[in-house]
Write a protein that holds these residues in place. Sequence first.
Motif, PDB file in Angstrom:
ATOM      1  N   ASP A 280       1.481  10.981 -27.456  1.00  0.00           N
ATOM      2  CA  ASP A 280       2.000   9.778 -28.101  1.00  0.00           C
ATOM      3  C   ASP A 280       1.630   8.549 -27.280  1.00  0.00           C
ATOM      4  N   ALA A 281       1.112   7.545 -27.964  1.00  0.00           N
ATOM      5  CA  ALA A 281       0.706   6.295 -27.323  1.00  0.00           C
ATOM      6  C   ALA A 281       1.696   5.201 -27.713  1.00  0.00           C
ATOM      7  N   ARG A 282       1.946   4.290 -26.783  1.00  0.00           N
ATOM      8  CA  ARG A 282       2.862   3.179 -27.029  1.00  0.00           C
ATOM      9  C   ARG A 282       2.305   1.929 -26.348  1.00  0.00           C
ATOM     10  N   GLY A 283       2.302   0.817 -27.082  1.00  0.00           N
ATOM     11  CA  GLY A 283       1.888  -0.457 -26.499  1.00  0.00           C
ATOM     12  C   GLY A 283       0.558  -0.944 -27.047  1.00  0.00           C
TER      13      GLY A 283
ATOM     14  N   ALA B  55       3.496   3.953 -32.254  1.00  0.00           N
ATOM     15  CA  ALA B  55       4.032   2.845 -31.458  1.00  0.00           C
ATOM     16  C   ALA B  55       2.941   1.982 -30.825  1.00  0.00           C
ATOM     17  N   VAL B  56       1.714   2.084 -31.316  1.00  0.00           N
ATOM     18  CA  VAL B  56       0.651   1.195 -30.818  1.00  0.00           C
ATOM     19  C   VAL B  56       0.819  -0.140 -31.533  1.00  0.00           C
ATOM     20  N   ASP B  57       1.130  -1.172 -30.762  1.00  0.00           N
ATOM     21  CA  ASP B  57       1.419  -2.502 -31.307  1.00  0.00           C
ATOM     22  C   ASP B  57       0.173  -3.285 -31.663  1.00  0.00           C
ATOM     23  N   ALA B  58      -0.889  -3.095 -30.886  1.00  0.00           N
ATOM     24  CA  ALA B  58      -2.109  -3.878 -31.080  1.00  0.00           C
ATOM     25  C   ALA B  58      -3.303  -3.061 -30.606  1.00  0.00           C
ATOM     26  N   ILE B  59      -4.448  -3.364 -31.225  1.00  0.00           N
ATOM     27  CA  ILE B  59      -5.680  -2.677 -30.855  1.00  0.00           C
ATOM     28  C   ILE B  59      -6.831  -3.665 -30.994  1.00  0.00           C
TER      29      ILE B  59
END
Length: 150
Positions: free
Chosen positions: A19-22, A54-58
Amino acid sequence: MSELFQLRLHVTAAGLCLDARGRLDGTTCHRLTHVITAVLDHRAARRVMLGLYAVDAIDLAGIAALRMSHAQAHRHGVELLMCGPQRHVRAAIGAVAESPDPSAVRRGGFASSWRTSPPAPAGQAGTASSRPALRSSWRAPARTDSPRRS
């Protein structure tokens, strides 16, 4: 900067999950590629689910890291499923995938690896959770908390 992007590895009934976050961008994408490399080199798994809920931006570097991770997993014979990106993250991926650039994300089956939720455990294939997220016919599961009518 460590608070900008976090990764959590765990095991579920459906398989190995990361799981990735941020923010997944040029300053943090190296963390994803290092962890994916370690998982592929040291864990025996046929499937790894990368939770992007939960990835906010890419940015382009983050998309490139996803693409490289997908290709690396393919070379190891591992199915890397990218699950549940938020709408704006999915739009950024889609914009790159529709690019006329021949090295765009869509090559290598990358665009087909998106899912809205982790796939069903073995033996339950074909359920709603195993449909690709970008398929227009996908619908959210019905709510079960309301009383049933007889």
